[in-house]
Design a protein around this motif. Structure first.
Motif, PDB file in Angstrom:
ATOM      1  N   PRO A 173      -7.869   6.411 -21.210  1.00 21.84           N
ATOM      2  CA  PRO A 173      -8.264   7.022 -19.931  1.00 21.84           C
ATOM      3  C   PRO A 173      -8.433   5.982 -18.810  1.00 21.84           C
ATOM      4  O   PRO A 173      -8.026   6.216 -17.673  1.00 21.84           O
ATOM      5  N   LEU A 174      -8.998   4.832 -19.145  1.00 21.94           N
ATOM      6  CA  LEU A 174      -9.173   3.771 -18.149  1.00 21.94           C
ATOM      7  C   LEU A 174      -7.823   3.230 -17.698  1.00 21.94           C
ATOM      8  O   LEU A 174      -7.561   3.074 -16.507  1.00 21.94           O
ATOM      9  N   ILE A 175      -6.938   2.974 -18.632  1.00 15.76           N
ATOM     10  CA  ILE A 175      -5.607   2.450 -18.306  1.00 15.76           C
ATOM     11  C   ILE A 175      -4.829   3.462 -17.463  1.00 15.76           C
ATOM     12  O   ILE A 175      -4.180   3.102 -16.487  1.00 15.76           O
ATOM     13  N   SER A 176      -4.922   4.733 -17.826  1.00 11.08           N
ATOM     14  CA  SER A 176      -4.241   5.780 -17.055  1.00 11.08           C
ATOM     15  C   SER A 176      -4.776   5.845 -15.628  1.00 11.08           C
ATOM     16  O   SER A 176      -4.026   5.981 -14.680  1.00 11.08           O
ATOM     17  N   LYS A 177      -6.083   5.734 -15.487  1.00  6.91           N
ATOM     18  CA  LYS A 177      -6.683   5.780 -14.152  1.00  6.91           C
ATOM     19  C   LYS A 177      -6.217   4.577 -13.312  1.00  6.91           C
ATOM     20  O   LYS A 177      -5.887   4.733 -12.146  1.00  6.91           O
ATOM     21  N   LEU A 178      -6.174   3.396 -13.912  1.00  7.80           N
ATOM     22  CA  LEU A 178      -5.705   2.218 -13.192  1.00  7.80           C
ATOM     23  C   LEU A 178      -4.248   2.356 -12.793  1.00  7.80           C
ATOM     24  O   LEU A 178      -3.854   1.996 -11.685  1.00  7.80           O
ATOM     25  N   ALA A 179      -3.427   2.895 -13.663  1.00  9.85           N
ATOM     26  CA  ALA A 179      -2.003   3.030 -13.394  1.00  9.85           C
ATOM     27  C   ALA A 179      -1.720   4.072 -12.326  1.00  9.85           C
ATOM     28  O   ALA A 179      -0.739   3.966 -11.596  1.00  9.85           O
ATOM     29  N   CYS A 180      -2.580   5.070 -12.211  1.00 12.48           N
ATOM     30  CA  CYS A 180      -2.322   6.168 -11.279  1.00 12.48           C
ATOM     31  C   CYS A 180      -3.189   6.098 -10.033  1.00 12.48           C
ATOM     32  O   CYS A 180      -3.132   7.008  -9.209  1.00 12.48           O
ATOM     33  N   ALA A 181      -3.982   5.053  -9.881  1.00 19.52           N
ATOM     34  CA  ALA A 181      -4.913   4.960  -8.754  1.00 19.52           C
ATOM     35  C   ALA A 181      -4.184   4.860  -7.419  1.00 19.52           C
ATOM     36  O   ALA A 181      -4.723   5.203  -6.387  1.00 19.52           O
ATOM     37  N   CYS A 182      -2.954   4.386  -7.430  1.00 19.40           N
ATOM     38  CA  CYS A 182      -2.209   4.217  -6.182  1.00 19.40           C
ATOM     39  C   CYS A 182      -1.735   5.563  -5.694  1.00 19.40           C
ATOM     40  O   CYS A 182      -1.382   5.753  -4.606  1.00 19.40           O
ATOM     41  N   LEU A 230      -3.078  -6.698   1.049  1.00 16.54           N
ATOM     42  CA  LEU A 230      -1.760  -7.071   0.535  1.00 16.54           C
ATOM     43  C   LEU A 230      -1.321  -6.177  -0.621  1.00 16.54           C
ATOM     44  O   LEU A 230      -0.133  -5.875  -0.753  1.00 16.54           O
ATOM     45  N   LEU A 231      -2.258  -5.740  -1.443  1.00 18.70           N
ATOM     46  CA  LEU A 231      -1.907  -4.769  -2.483  1.00 18.70           C
ATOM     47  C   LEU A 231      -1.388  -3.489  -1.842  1.00 18.70           C
ATOM     48  O   LEU A 231      -0.395  -2.913  -2.288  1.00 18.70           O
ATOM     49  N   LYS A 232      -2.043  -3.065  -0.779  1.00 17.85           N
ATOM     50  CA  LYS A 232      -1.636  -1.850  -0.069  1.00 17.85           C
ATOM     51  C   LYS A 232      -0.272  -2.027   0.600  1.00 17.85           C
ATOM     52  O   LYS A 232       0.537  -1.102   0.632  1.00 17.85           O
ATOM     53  N   ALA A 233       0.000  -3.223   1.116  1.00 20.80           N
ATOM     54  CA  ALA A 233       1.269  -3.494   1.802  1.00 20.80           C
ATOM     55  C   ALA A 233       2.449  -3.452   0.835  1.00 20.80           C
ATOM     56  O   ALA A 233       3.584  -3.202   1.241  1.00 20.80           O
ATOM     57  N   GLY A 234       2.193  -3.706  -0.432  1.00 18.87           N
ATOM     58  CA  GLY A 234       3.246  -3.623  -1.439  1.00 18.87           C
ATOM     59  C   GLY A 234       4.342  -4.656  -1.267  1.00 18.87           C
ATOM     60  O   GLY A 234       4.097  -5.794  -0.869  1.00 18.87           O
ATOM     61  N   GLU A 235       5.565  -4.242  -1.535  1.00 13.07           N
ATOM     62  CA  GLU A 235       6.716  -5.143  -1.539  1.00 13.07           C
ATOM     63  C   GLU A 235       7.049  -5.724  -0.178  1.00 13.07           C
ATOM     64  O   GLU A 235       7.719  -6.740  -0.091  1.00 13.07           O
ATOM     65  N   ILE A 274       5.409 -17.254   7.700  1.00 11.19           N
ATOM     66  CA  ILE A 274       5.221 -17.142   6.257  1.00 11.19           C
ATOM     67  C   ILE A 274       4.704 -15.741   5.970  1.00 11.19           C
ATOM     68  O   ILE A 274       3.757 -15.277   6.594  1.00 11.19           O
ATOM     69  N   ARG A 275       5.363 -15.082   5.035  1.00 14.05           N
ATOM     70  CA  ARG A 275       4.983 -13.729   4.648  1.00 14.05           C
ATOM     71  C   ARG A 275       4.223 -13.813   3.326  1.00 14.05           C
ATOM     72  O   ARG A 275       4.605 -14.568   2.428  1.00 14.05           O
ATOM     73  N   TYR A 276       3.153 -13.061   3.232  1.00 14.44           N
ATOM     74  CA  TYR A 276       2.298 -13.073   2.048  1.00 14.44           C
ATOM     75  C   TYR A 276       2.392 -11.749   1.305  1.00 14.44           C
ATOM     76  O   TYR A 276       2.544 -10.694   1.914  1.00 14.44           O
ATOM     77  N   PHE A 277       2.287 -11.824  -0.009  1.00 16.78           N
ATOM     78  CA  PHE A 277       2.376 -10.680  -0.895  1.00 16.78           C
ATOM     79  C   PHE A 277       1.291 -10.801  -1.957  1.00 16.78           C
ATOM     80  O   PHE A 277       0.949 -11.916  -2.358  1.00 16.78           O
ATOM     81  N   ALA A 278       0.790  -9.686  -2.431  1.00 14.19           N
ATOM     82  CA  ALA A 278      -0.078  -9.730  -3.602  1.00 14.19           C
ATOM     83  C   ALA A 278       0.775 -10.196  -4.776  1.00 14.19           C
ATOM     84  O   ALA A 278       1.900  -9.733  -4.947  1.00 14.19           O
ATOM     85  N   ASP A 279       0.272 -11.124  -5.548  1.00 15.31           N
ATOM     86  CA  ASP A 279       0.993 -11.603  -6.725  1.00 15.31           C
ATOM     87  C   ASP A 279       0.663 -10.661  -7.880  1.00 15.31           C
ATOM     88  O   ASP A 279      -0.419 -10.746  -8.466  1.00 15.31           O
ATOM     89  N   LEU A 280       1.570  -9.757  -8.176  1.00 23.14           N
ATOM     90  CA  LEU A 280       1.305  -8.744  -9.187  1.00 23.14           C
ATOM     91  C   LEU A 280       1.211  -9.332 -10.588  1.00 23.14           C
ATOM     92  O   LEU A 280       0.469  -8.819 -11.428  1.00 23.14           O
ATOM     93  N   ASP A 281       1.921 -10.420 -10.849  1.00 23.98           N
ATOM     94  CA  ASP A 281       1.794 -11.066 -12.159  1.00 23.98           C
ATOM     95  C   ASP A 281       0.387 -11.636 -12.326  1.00 23.98           C
ATOM     96  O   ASP A 281      -0.223 -11.490 -13.391  1.00 23.98           O
ATOM     97  N   GLY A 282      -0.122 -12.278 -11.288  1.00 24.29           N
ATOM     98  CA  GLY A 282      -1.489 -12.799 -11.331  1.00 24.29           C
ATOM     99  C   GLY A 282      -2.512 -11.691 -11.456  1.00 24.29           C
ATOM    100  O   GLY A 282      -3.496 -11.808 -12.195  1.00 24.29           O
ATOM    101  N   THR A 283      -2.277 -10.583 -10.762  1.00 29.76           N
ATOM    102  CA  THR A 283      -3.185  -9.439 -10.828  1.00 29.76           C
ATOM    103  C   THR A 283      -3.168  -8.829 -12.227  1.00 29.76           C
ATOM    104  O   THR A 283      -4.224  -8.525 -12.800  1.00 29.76           O
TER     105      THR A 283
END
Length: 110
Positions: free
Chosen positions: A101-110, A25-30, A71-80
């Protein structure tokens, strides 16, 4: 996010199928995915998938939206974000430069 909520989320993700669903679901996005699409993609029976989606929903990691008869499911980004924030709250002893560096890696991992 408090410790109890974080433990509920970790418990939900500690089962292999639920972890696979969450990542899918994270991969599926919006666009999200219908429950049947998730079942087909992971090769899991629909009644089993329904139970797993319910656990993830209760943990605040997925949200759902009725679209007609499905019913369509989505990753809850607020919960994540809440879960990641809980994990990183005390990161690097309060020195944000060390965490960057950790925050940058998480933000750019996609």
């Amino acid at each position: 996010m408090d410790k109890t909520h974080a433990l509920t989320a970790f418990s939900a993700l500690s089962q292999p199928t639920r972890l696979d669903v969450f990542r899918l679901l994270l991969k599926a996005g919006e666009t999200g995915m219908a429950a049947g699409e998730i079942s087909d993609a992971l090769g899991v029976r629909q009644n089993t998938m329904s139970a797993n989606l319910s656990v993830l929903h209760q943990a605040g990691l997925v949200r759902n939206e009725r679209q007609g008869r499905s019913i369509r499911y989505f990753a809850d980004l607020d919960g994540t974000r809440g879960l990641l924030g809980f994990l990183l709250e005390d990161c690097c002893g309060g020195n944000p430069d060390l965490c960057q560096p950790l925050i940058s890696k998480l933000a750019c991992a996609c």
